[in-house]
Design an enzyme around this catalytic site. Structure first.
Site, PDB file in Angstrom:
ATOM      1  N   THR A   1      40.215  47.820  33.899  1.00  0.00           N
ATOM      2  CA  THR A   1      39.418  46.852  35.090  1.00  0.00           C
ATOM      3  C   THR A   1      38.076  46.958  34.942  1.00  0.00           C
ATOM      4  O   THR A   1      37.317  45.982  34.645  1.00  0.00           O
ATOM      5  CB  THR A   1      39.703  47.399  36.470  1.00  0.00           C
ATOM      6  OG1 THR A   1      41.258  47.388  36.506  1.00  0.00           O
ATOM      7  CG2 THR A   1      39.203  46.283  37.285  1.00  0.00           C
TER       8      THR A   1
ATOM      9  N   HIS B   1      42.463  38.498  34.446  1.00  0.00           N
ATOM     10  CA  HIS B   1      43.356  39.069  35.464  1.00  0.00           C
ATOM     11  C   HIS B   1      44.656  39.194  34.828  1.00  0.00           C
ATOM     12  O   HIS B   1      45.060  38.329  34.293  1.00  0.00           O
ATOM     13  CB  HIS B   1      43.454  38.428  36.696  1.00  0.00           C
ATOM     14  CG  HIS B   1      44.624  38.994  37.590  1.00  0.00           C
ATOM     15  ND1 HIS B   1      44.481  39.759  38.272  1.00  0.00           N
ATOM     16  CD2 HIS B   1      45.844  38.312  37.520  1.00  0.00           C
ATOM     17  CE1 HIS B   1      45.592  39.740  38.773  1.00  0.00           C
ATOM     18  NE2 HIS B   1      46.579  39.365  38.576  1.00  0.00           N
TER      19      HIS B   1
ATOM     20  N   TYR C   1      43.933  36.811  45.974  1.00  0.00           N
ATOM     21  CA  TYR C   1      43.613  38.324  46.161  1.00  0.00           C
ATOM     22  C   TYR C   1      43.715  38.834  47.545  1.00  0.00           C
ATOM     23  O   TYR C   1      42.885  39.708  47.826  1.00  0.00           O
ATOM     24  CB  TYR C   1      42.042  38.194  45.688  1.00  0.00           C
ATOM     25  CG  TYR C   1      42.187  37.924  44.138  1.00  0.00           C
ATOM     26  CD1 TYR C   1      42.561  39.323  43.494  1.00  0.00           C
ATOM     27  CD2 TYR C   1      41.403  37.075  43.673  1.00  0.00           C
ATOM     28  CE1 TYR C   1      42.315  39.193  41.958  1.00  0.00           C
ATOM     29  CE2 TYR C   1      41.272  37.132  42.182  1.00  0.00           C
ATOM     30  CZ  TYR C   1      41.709  38.165  41.324  1.00  0.00           C
ATOM     31  OH  TYR C   1      41.408  38.186  39.992  1.00  0.00           O
TER      32      TYR C   1
ATOM     33  N   LYS D   1      39.169  34.558  33.367  1.00  0.00           N
ATOM     34  CA  LYS D   1      38.173  34.354  34.664  1.00  0.00           C
ATOM     35  C   LYS D   1      37.087  33.610  34.454  1.00  0.00           C
ATOM     36  O   LYS D   1      36.547  33.248  33.035  1.00  0.00           O
ATOM     37  CB  LYS D   1      37.751  35.636  35.120  1.00  0.00           C
ATOM     38  CG  LYS D   1      38.952  36.490  35.470  1.00  0.00           C
ATOM     39  CD  LYS D   1      38.508  37.830  36.188  1.00  0.00           C
ATOM     40  CE  LYS D   1      39.650  38.466  36.908  1.00  0.00           C
ATOM     41  NZ  LYS D   1      39.402  39.510  37.426  1.00  0.00           N
TER      42      LYS D   1
ATOM     43  N   GLU E   1      53.061  36.071  41.456  1.00  0.00           N
ATOM     44  CA  GLU E   1      51.878  35.361  40.858  1.00  0.00           C
ATOM     45  C   GLU E   1      52.206  34.131  40.147  1.00  0.00           C
ATOM     46  O   GLU E   1      51.435  33.319  40.137  1.00  0.00           O
ATOM     47  CB  GLU E   1      51.007  36.454  40.301  1.00  0.00           C
ATOM     48  CG  GLU E   1      50.380  37.445  41.133  1.00  0.00           C
ATOM     49  CD  GLU E   1      49.387  38.256  40.189  1.00  0.00           C
ATOM     50  OE1 GLU E   1      49.066  39.333  40.888  1.00  0.00           O
ATOM     51  OE2 GLU E   1      49.286  38.494  39.108  1.00  0.00           O
TER      52      GLU E   1
ATOM     53  N   ARG F   1      48.580  44.270  30.107  1.00  0.00           N
ATOM     54  CA  ARG F   1      47.795  45.347  30.714  1.00  0.00           C
ATOM     55  C   ARG F   1      46.843  46.125  29.530  1.00  0.00           C
ATOM     56  O   ARG F   1      45.680  46.529  29.522  1.00  0.00           O
ATOM     57  CB  ARG F   1      48.192  46.032  31.615  1.00  0.00           C
ATOM     58  CG  ARG F   1      48.644  45.289  32.924  1.00  0.00           C
ATOM     59  CD  ARG F   1      49.093  46.148  34.016  1.00  0.00           C
ATOM     60  NE  ARG F   1      48.321  46.861  34.893  1.00  0.00           N
ATOM     61  CZ  ARG F   1      47.393  46.634  35.625  1.00  0.00           C
ATOM     62  NH1 ARG F   1      47.202  45.083  35.820  1.00  0.00           N
ATOM     63  NH2 ARG F   1      46.346  47.455  36.136  1.00  0.00           N
TER      64      ARG F   1
ATOM     65  N   PHE G   1      34.557  44.721  47.926  1.00  0.00           N
ATOM     66  CA  PHE G   1      34.203  43.635  46.741  1.00  0.00           C
ATOM     67  C   PHE G   1      34.910  42.243  47.029  1.00  0.00           C
ATOM     68  O   PHE G   1      34.675  41.235  46.304  1.00  0.00           O
ATOM     69  CB  PHE G   1      34.509  44.238  45.434  1.00  0.00           C
ATOM     70  CG  PHE G   1      36.036  44.533  45.439  1.00  0.00           C
ATOM     71  CD1 PHE G   1      37.011  43.547  44.868  1.00  0.00           C
ATOM     72  CD2 PHE G   1      36.181  45.843  45.397  1.00  0.00           C
ATOM     73  CE1 PHE G   1      38.253  44.109  44.667  1.00  0.00           C
ATOM     74  CE2 PHE G   1      37.746  46.165  44.830  1.00  0.00           C
ATOM     75  CZ  PHE G   1      38.619  45.474  44.726  1.00  0.00           C
TER      76      PHE G   1
ATOM     77  N   ASN H   1      35.482  40.465  34.686  1.00  0.00           N
ATOM     78  CA  ASN H   1      35.918  41.287  33.889  1.00  0.00           C
ATOM     79  C   ASN H   1      36.628  40.575  32.807  1.00  0.00           C
ATOM     80  O   ASN H   1      37.687  40.699  32.190  1.00  0.00           O
ATOM     81  CB  ASN H   1      36.621  42.431  34.276  1.00  0.00           C
ATOM     82  CG  ASN H   1      37.674  42.026  35.387  1.00  0.00           C
ATOM     83  OD1 ASN H   1      37.869  40.987  35.554  1.00  0.00           O
ATOM     84  ND2 ASN H   1      38.377  43.216  35.843  1.00  0.00           N
TER      85      ASN H   1
HETATM   86  P1  CMP Z   1      41.474  41.977  38.723  1.00  0.00           P
HETATM   87  O1  CMP Z   1      42.427  42.449  38.009  1.00  0.00           O
HETATM   88  O2  CMP Z   1      41.338  40.527  38.628  1.00  0.00           O
HETATM   89  O3  CMP Z   1      42.129  42.486  40.367  1.00  0.00           O
HETATM   90  C1  CMP Z   1      41.163  42.579  41.259  1.00  0.00           C
HETATM   91  C2  CMP Z   1      39.546  42.438  40.974  1.00  0.00           C
HETATM   92  O4  CMP Z   1      38.422  42.593  41.586  1.00  0.00           O
HETATM   93  C3  CMP Z   1      39.382  43.006  39.547  1.00  0.00           C
HETATM   94  O5  CMP Z   1      39.984  42.603  38.576  1.00  0.00           O
HETATM   95  C4  CMP Z   1      37.892  42.853  39.500  1.00  0.00           C
HETATM   96  O6  CMP Z   1      37.480  41.477  38.880  1.00  0.00           O
HETATM   97  C5  CMP Z   1      37.378  42.559  40.730  1.00  0.00           C
HETATM   98  N1  CMP Z   1      36.781  43.942  41.460  1.00  0.00           N
HETATM   99  C6  CMP Z   1      35.512  43.891  41.740  1.00  0.00           C
HETATM  100  N2  CMP Z   1      34.920  45.162  42.070  1.00  0.00           N
HETATM  101  C7  CMP Z   1      36.003  45.903  41.856  1.00  0.00           C
HETATM  102  C8  CMP Z   1      36.131  47.338  41.964  1.00  0.00           C
HETATM  103  N3  CMP Z   1      35.024  48.207  42.480  1.00  0.00           N
HETATM  104  N4  CMP Z   1      37.266  48.094  41.637  1.00  0.00           N
HETATM  105  C9  CMP Z   1      38.231  47.144  41.391  1.00  0.00           C
HETATM  106  N5  CMP Z   1      38.049  45.754  41.135  1.00  0.00           N
HETATM  107  C10 CMP Z   1      36.834  45.171  41.446  1.00  0.00           C
END
Ligand code: CMP
Length: 140
Positions: free
Chosen positions: A93, A117, A51, A11, A128, A87, A59, A114
């Site tokens: 996450t 993904h 997404y 990311k 995906e 994972r 979010f 974070n």
């Molecule tokens: P990802 O695994 O890419 O899947 C969804 C993304 O939403 C997650 O990682 C985070 O980058 C983002 N995100 C932001 N806020 C939240 C939250 N409260 N819970 C889960 N994902 C979040």
């Protein structure tokens, strides 16, 4: 265990801090092969579509803005049990909950920024991967 493929995205928070190589080393050291990879700027509509499952989440808009705020590296990782393995390598996450040694524990800035993904199931991995790559771009 079967050989699988999963989609990974490095990311914008990580590409900005020049962490692509360090993150790729985590994948390779843990037995995953990078069989396709490209660095790109996502358009808003690509990020929204990717997404779409999170469309109703509070979010969602911030997540889309974040994902187009800088380059991402999209990649296909291949290996035994690749979906679950990736994972585990990524960690939880929320980096505050991630285990020692995981990418998110070491590099992530927040639950949104974070660093990576990874597909959450084999079925979603196929969708995906197909979103970003044609079969001829994946060289195992
Ligand atoms: P990802 O695994 O890419 O899947 C969804 C993304 O939403 C997650 O990682 C985070 O980058 C983002 N995100 C932001 N806020 C939240 C939250 N409260 N819970 C889960 N994902 C979040």
């Amino acid at each position: 265990m079967a050989k699988e493929r999963t989609l990974s995205i490095i990311k914008p928070d990580a590409t900005k801090r020049n962490l692509t190589g360090k993150i790729n080393t985590k994948f390779e050291d843990n037995g995953l092969r990078i069989v396709a990879q490209k660095r790109m700027l996502l358009t808003k509509s690509e990020a929204e579509a990717f997404y779409a499952v999170h469309k109703e989440r509070p979010f969602y808009n911030d997540l889309v803005s974040f994902m187009i705020s800088g380059p991402v590296v999209v990649q296909v990782l291949e290996g035994e049990d690749a979906v679950a393995k990736n994972r585990k390598i990524m960690g939880a996450t929320n980096p505050a909950a991630a285990e020692e040694g995981t990418i998110r524990k070491e590099f992530a800035e927040s639950v949104e920024a974070n660093s990576v993904h990874g597909s959450d199931s084999l079925e979603n991995a196929a969708k995906e991967i197909n979103f970003f790559f044609s079969e001829t771009e994946i060289v195992g």
